[in-house]
Write a protein that holds these residues in place. Structure first.
Motif, PDB file in Angstrom:
ATOM      1  N   SER A   7       4.397  15.807 -12.832  1.00 27.15           N
ATOM      2  CA  SER A   7       3.496  14.878 -13.753  1.00 27.15           C
ATOM      3  C   SER A   7       3.097  13.430 -12.972  1.00 27.15           C
ATOM      4  CB  SER A   7       3.977  14.740 -15.167  1.00 27.15           C
ATOM      5  OG  SER A   7       5.216  14.049 -15.085  1.00 27.15           O
ATOM      6  N   ASP A   9       1.203   9.656 -13.699  1.00 28.02           N
ATOM      7  CA  ASP A   9       0.506   8.525 -14.432  1.00 28.02           C
ATOM      8  C   ASP A   9      -0.852   8.242 -13.658  1.00 28.02           C
ATOM      9  OD1 ASP A   9       2.413   8.522 -16.358  1.00 28.02           O
ATOM     10  OD2 ASP A   9       3.053   6.516 -15.959  1.00 28.02           O
ATOM     11  N   GLN A 170      -5.636   5.536 -19.996  1.00 29.72           N
ATOM     12  CA  GLN A 170      -4.918   6.316 -19.241  1.00 29.72           C
ATOM     13  C   GLN A 170      -5.498   7.599 -19.352  1.00 29.72           C
ATOM     14  OE1 GLN A 170      -1.064   5.874 -21.021  1.00 29.72           O
ATOM     15  NE2 GLN A 170      -0.592   4.333 -19.539  1.00 29.72           N
ATOM     16  N   ARG A 172      -4.701  12.186 -18.213  1.00 28.98           N
ATOM     17  CA  ARG A 172      -3.692  13.287 -17.771  1.00 28.98           C
ATOM     18  C   ARG A 172      -4.538  14.390 -17.256  1.00 28.98           C
ATOM     19  NH1 ARG A 172       1.010  14.075 -21.824  1.00 28.98           N
ATOM     20  NH2 ARG A 172       1.819  12.337 -20.591  1.00 28.98           N
ATOM     21  N   GLY A 194       0.067  12.920 -15.890  1.00 32.42           N
ATOM     22  CA  GLY A 194      -0.314  11.944 -16.959  1.00 32.42           C
ATOM     23  C   GLY A 194       1.134  10.956 -17.404  1.00 32.42           C
ATOM     24  N   PRO A 195       0.468   9.778 -18.102  1.00 38.79           N
ATOM     25  CA  PRO A 195       1.760   9.072 -18.372  1.00 38.79           C
ATOM     26  C   PRO A 195       2.647   9.515 -19.433  1.00 38.79           C
ATOM     27  CG  PRO A 195      -0.359   8.358 -19.355  1.00 38.79           C
ATOM     28  CD  PRO A 195      -0.583   9.698 -18.384  1.00 38.79           C
ATOM     29  N   GLN A 197       4.640   9.944 -22.806  1.00 36.47           N
ATOM     30  CA  GLN A 197       4.194   9.341 -24.028  1.00 36.47           C
ATOM     31  C   GLN A 197       5.445   9.539 -25.017  1.00 36.47           C
ATOM     32  OE1 GLN A 197       1.166   7.989 -24.551  1.00 36.47           O
ATOM     33  NE2 GLN A 197       0.576   8.077 -22.742  1.00 36.47           N
ATOM     34  N   HIS A 255       7.830  12.961 -10.921  1.00 37.61           N
ATOM     35  CA  HIS A 255       6.843  12.294 -11.709  1.00 37.61           C
ATOM     36  C   HIS A 255       6.177  11.279 -10.595  1.00 37.61           C
ATOM     37  CE1 HIS A 255       4.934  10.536 -15.260  1.00 37.61           C
ATOM     38  NE2 HIS A 255       5.305   9.376 -14.886  1.00 37.61           N
ATOM     39  N   VAL A 257       3.917   8.193 -10.295  1.00 39.84           N
ATOM     40  CA  VAL A 257       3.140   7.071 -10.950  1.00 39.84           C
ATOM     41  C   VAL A 257       2.073   6.146 -10.375  1.00 39.84           C
ATOM     42  CG1 VAL A 257       3.818   4.870 -11.976  1.00 39.84           C
ATOM     43  CG2 VAL A 257       5.451   6.620 -12.240  1.00 39.84           C
TER      44      VAL A 257
END
Length: 434
Positions: A7, A9, A170, A172, A194-195, A197, A255, A257
């Motif tokens: 994933s 951000d 943002q 995703r 994506g960020p 949450q 992840h 970022v």
């Protein structure tokens, strides 16, 4: 490839890609895809498009904003423009896009199916199911606005779609891959970007099977009106929480970022990989590109860009953890990390087109040279030394006018006008928000 691979951000950015860059992205994206298909096959290109780190790096090497959500729209658009004329040759078809283009995807897939003998109805259904899962089964606060569906002549496909959360500014991005897919509702994603949450409702996770079954049982037993009556008796969410098993923690995934700032900083780039690319360009370029280096304008700077493009073509997934590094090939439209060196960009496209054209005729030497360039970079990066990231960017900005530097703010001024030009550009950047 694992079903879910990571994933990221992504800051939500607006604006449009200028025509002069969009045209170059179309040509570079198409020729890179041609080279990958020629060397590794269509399935490998689909796997790469389903990999979020590679996808971001691919957009960055094409001169798009290295960190933003805009890469998704611009890459899908560039591939649709660039690969559509080659669909008969490559056996790849790019459907969908942003907004109204996303809603036209099922009709496009029906047309592709009729043209090449695929089950267009099944492909259209797959498109609708993918969109439905990411908009309804995965309730993470992001509203879908882009849906790109790329399918091959043998029916394998990849979907890249993106949602936005305007309140948080943002985005995703979701990646789907048909390879190994057995269910649309049991951990189907190749990746979600994506960020974070916190905890989200993801009914497409395989661990939610009991929840999906329970919801179907309720619907069969009570019917929709009965469910509404039951819900009206519940006082607040706490009562619901005590009646169900606590949700398991989501598994930890790689992840990526992407920061909201535009500038590329040293921490965004794995320096040893950059030094390996630069060293390989210096050592292998004169050996492997002797014929090409005789062409006016194709010199050491073009070979440095080719080294990074070669990694996009040949690098393993673990090589793309720092997408910012690939923006050092052709800069960015917003002057970060530096203005797009249009002369270098055009020479890069020319070299690649020539190499791919010759490879189709059975002359593989130039494509093989690019592959050796990438292999040499990995070999040299263990010991190679070179400029810091900051010095590299500063040198590129100093030479920008000579390289045909261009951004959304215009052409770069000659060095003697640079102080005034830098001040004007800085003022413009502040006015447009960075």
């Amino acid at each position: 490839m694992s079903q879910r691979s990571g994933s990221a951000d992504l800051p939500l950015h607006g604006g449009r890609v200028p025509r002069w860059l969009a045209d170059r992205m179309t040509r570079l994206g198409a020729v890179v895809c041609e080279a990958i298909v020629h060397t590794y096959g269509r399935d490998e290109l689909l796997r790469r498009l389903a990999h979020p780190f590679w996808f971001q790096s691919f957009g960055a090497v094409m001169g798009m904003d290295w960190h933003s959500s805009g890469i998704t729209t611009s890459v899908i658009g560039a591939l649709k423009r660039g690969l559509t004329p080659l669909s008969g040759e490559l056996g790849l078809h790019v459907c969908g896009g942003r907004g109204r283009h996303s809603r036209a995807t099922p009709a496009e897939l029906l047309a592709v199916g009729e043209r090449v003998g695929l089950n267009g109805v099944a492909l259209a259904q797959a498109s609708r199911m993918v969109a439905k899962v990411d908009s309804a089964a995965v309730q993470d606060g992001f509203d879908l606005y882009l849906h790109g569906f790329i399918v091959s002549d043998d029916g394998r496909w990849v979907v890249v779609q993106q949602g936005m959360n305007g309140g948080r500014k943002q985005a995703r991005r979701y990646h789907w891959l048909s390879e190994g897919l057995t269910s649309f509702v049991d951990s189907p994603h190749a990746a979600i970007e994506g960020p974070g949450q916190g905890r989200i409702v993801n009914l497409a996770d395989r661990r939610a099977a009991r929840s999906r079954d329970a919801q179907l049982d309720l619907l069969r037993t009570l019917g929709p009106h009965g469910i509404l009556r039951e819900l009206s008796r519940i006082e607040g969410r706490d009562a619901v929480a005590t009646a169900v098993e606590p949700a398991p923690q989501l598994e930890l995934l790689p992840h990526l970022v992407m920061p909201d700032r535009h500038e590329v900083q040293a921490g965004d780039v794995v320096a040893r990989r950059l030094h390996g690319s630069l060293a390989a360009a210096a050592e292998r370029g004169p050996l492997d590109f002797a014929e090409l280096l005789q062409v006016p304008g194709v010199g050491a700077r073009t070979v440095r860009s080719l080294a990074m493009v070669a990694e996009v073509m040949h690098g393993a997934p673990c090589r793309f953890s720092d997408p910012a590094r690939f923006s050092l090939a052709h800069g960015g439209k917003d002057r970060h990390p530096f203005p797009v060196p249009t002369k270098v960009y055009d020479h890069t496209i020319g070299v690649l087109k020539r190499a791919v054209h010759n490879a189709k005729l059975g002359r593989e030497e130039q494509l093989e040279a690019l592959k050796r360039l990438d292999a040499q970079a990995r070999q040299l990066e263990r010991d190679a030394m070179g400029q810091s990231v900051e010095d590299y960017i500063a040198e590129e900005r100093r030479m920008s006018h000579a390289y045909g530097g261009r951004s959304v703010f215009g052409w770069e001024a000659p060095p003697e006008e640079a102080p005034r030009s830098e001040a004007v550009n800085a003022k413009r950047e502040r006015r447009v928000g960075g």
